[in-house]
Design an enzyme around this catalytic site. Structure first.
Site, PDB file in Angstrom:
ATOM      1  CG  ASP A  58      -2.141   1.099   1.096  1.00 35.97           C
ATOM      2  OD1 ASP A  58      -1.895   2.082   0.678  1.00 35.97           O
ATOM      3  OD2 ASP A  58      -3.230   0.636   1.356  1.00 35.97           O
ATOM      4  CB  THR A 161      -5.963  -2.578   0.917  1.00 38.49           C
ATOM      5  OG1 THR A 161      -5.463  -1.598   0.684  1.00 38.49           O
ATOM      6  CG2 THR A 161      -5.320  -3.745  -0.199  1.00 38.49           C
ATOM      7  CG  ASP A 334      -1.042   4.317   2.962  1.00 38.35           C
ATOM      8  OD1 ASP A 334      -1.147   5.233   2.002  1.00 38.35           O
ATOM      9  OD2 ASP A 334      -1.963   4.206   4.043  1.00 38.35           O
ATOM     10  CE  LYS A 335      -3.213   1.228   7.663  1.00 35.28           C
ATOM     11  NZ  LYS A 335      -4.333   2.125   6.837  1.00 35.28           N
ATOM     12  CG  ASP A 376      -2.895   0.801  -2.632  1.00 40.72           C
ATOM     13  OD1 ASP A 376      -1.773   1.260  -2.478  1.00 40.72           O
ATOM     14  OD2 ASP A 376      -3.696   0.920  -1.688  1.00 40.72           O
ATOM     15  CG  HIS A 377      -2.118   4.982  -3.386  1.00 33.68           C
ATOM     16  ND1 HIS A 377      -1.211   5.398  -2.414  1.00 33.68           N
ATOM     17  CD2 HIS A 377      -3.068   4.291  -2.616  1.00 33.68           C
ATOM     18  CE1 HIS A 377      -1.711   5.071  -1.232  1.00 33.68           C
ATOM     19  NE2 HIS A 377      -2.666   4.442  -1.306  1.00 33.68           N
TER      20      HIS A 377
HETATM   21 MG    MG Z   1      -4.269  -0.801   2.397  1.00 30.72          MG
HETATM   22 ZN    ZN Z   2      -2.933   6.056   2.652  1.00 34.14          ZN
END
Ligand code: MG
Ligand code: ZN
Length: 457
Positions: A58, A161, A334-335, A376-377
């Protein structure tokens, strides 16, 4: 056998891969029946996959991959995820309700893209952008086709997700029965399918491993399971519930498995100083986390166990004729990027990369397995020159090869959550249908890749 629909340019790219791989094998000492040449040939054949392992980092854009590579194995080193035979890039944009592009996606819209082949609005879980109608997911199609299914995440299992595979909600926030404010038509009282937690266990996904115990401890408010927690509902549906390394190891494939390893997101593997205005003193990351309870299974071990459980189920039910679909998410890349915490982020990327190693080792022994690794991005972190004084948050790290590296987080005001970016991201693969990741594709094409590999209709 149907012929693959290859454009001329794709065919030339594929040809180049075969030539390159043949050149490699001429000097390769790799022994065994399934060397690099066979892998490359397998990847470009219009073959059917028995199994698919899809690994999603992620927010793991090229800069996140490069940062983890530089820090852990060095600039000239290679991560496991760097070693796939076929690599491409894909675009990730979301859409507005009227279908016009929204250039920066979140994990809900992007997940809906790869899980259903349909782009949607940010925040939505496997439903259409304007009309808010449920769209079948790749996991639902795999279940229908007789495949065992699994989903593993370092986030809450109800986070966007994993949610896109086995639930459909108007908004990603509707994670447990008490969280339904933004999904008025999805509630069971209104005849809807309920929260993401309820839908996930109702789907009887064979293996669900991750965090988010607090969502499953919420009480169901309406319908058949009213008054029970979602965990109790899961047990009624036949799930065995595990909460740590030991109970996960003991789980057998005779019943579906719900693993809940943290109240919220699973705590990160590494810690360090977050990036700061004006920078940090040069730091080495701490490769442990006092907030991570001992007995918390790591992502690679969860992946290994998930594969064993899915295989065991298929052996019992189909005499080993049918395979599985497994999604594995490294969620906190991501986080920690949002939190401008480079050590947290790199540790999660490294943990994800070890899960990639598990998947690739399985595919080496089971070449009828399609393995895809992607993101995912894109996200915030950028490697900048040591002398740069960018306006946002920075940290200087001392890498494992003893060099200074400066990382910057500047996609939002310091103190606010740093933001996703609209950049295209890497997609890499091996196994049947892997050629489909070559070139520049779109996130929604990943749905087609898996559907074609498993011959789902
Ligand atoms: Mg996720
Ligand atoms: Zn995010």
């Amino acid at each position: 056998m149907p012929r693959p629909r290859l454009s001329r340019s794709r065919l030339m790219a594929v040809g180049a891969v075969v030539v390159a791989s043949t050149a490699v094998i001429a000097v390769s000492t790799t022994a065994g029946a399934f060397g690099p040449k066979q892998h490359a040939q397998h990847a470009i054949k219009d073959g059917k996959a028995k199994n698919v392992i899809l690994l999603i980092g992620d927010g793991m854009g090229d800069s996140e991959i490069t940062l983890a590579r530089d820090y852990t194995v060095g600039a000239a080193g290679r991560l496991n995820m760097d070693k796939f035979p076929l690599t491409g890039a894909y675009t990730t944009y979301a859409v507005h309700a009227d279908g016009t592009p929204d250039y920066v996606t979140d994990s809900a819209a992007s997940g809906t893209g790869w899980a259903t082949g349909v782009k949607t609005v940010n925040g939505r879980i496997s439903k259409t952008p304007g009309t808010d109608k449920a769209v079948p997911t790749i996991l639902e199609l795999a279940q229908k086709g007789g495949y065992a299914t699994g989903s593993v995440s370092t986030a809450e299992l109800t986070d966007a997700t994993p949610a896109v595979l086995a639930s459909h909600t108007t908004d990603r926030s509707c994670q447990g029965p008490a969280d339904m404010a933004k999904c008025p038509t999805d509630t069971i009282a209104k005849g809807g399918p309920g929260s993401i937690a309820e839908q996930s266990v109702n789907h009887k996904v064979d293996v669900l491993l991750g965090g988010g115990k607090q969502r499953f401890d919420q009480k169901v408010t309406d319908g058949r399971y009213k008054g029970l927690t979602v965990t109790e509902q899961a047990k009624k549906l036949g799930y065995q519930v595990v909460t740590d390394d030991r109970s996960l190891k003991a789980a057998k494939g005779d019943k579906p498995v719900l693993g809940l390893f943290a109240p919220g997101n699973v705590p990160t593997e590494w810690t360090g100083k977050p990036a700061a205005l004006g920078g940090t003193d040069p730091q080495r990351c701490v490769t442990s986390n006092p907030a991570r309870p001992s007995g918390t299974p790591n992502l690679a071990d969860q992946t290994t166990k998930a594969i064993q459980l899915l295989e065991a189920k298929q052996k019992r039910q189909h005499g080993n004729k049918k395979g599985f679909f497994l999604q594995v998410e490294g969620a906190s890349i991501d986080k920690q990027d949002h939190s401008a915490d480079p050590c947290g982020q790199i540790g999660e990327t490294a943990a994800f990369d070890r899960a990639v190693k598990v998947a690739r080792a399985y595919a080496a022994k089971h070449p009828d397995t399609l393995v895809v690794t992607t993101a995912d991005h894109g996200h915030t972190s950028q490697i900048v020159p040591l002398e740069a004084q960018p306006p946002g948050l920075t940290s200087t790290l001392i890498t494992n090869e003893g060099q200074k590296l400066k990382v910057n987080y500047s996609t939002n005001t310091p103190g606010q959550s740093q933001e996703h970016t609209g950049v295209q991201v890497r997609i890499a693969a091996e196994g049947p249908q892997a050629y489909r990741v070559l070139g520049v594709t779109d996130q929604t094409d990943l749905f087609t890749t898996v559907r074609e590999a498993l011959r789902l209709r």
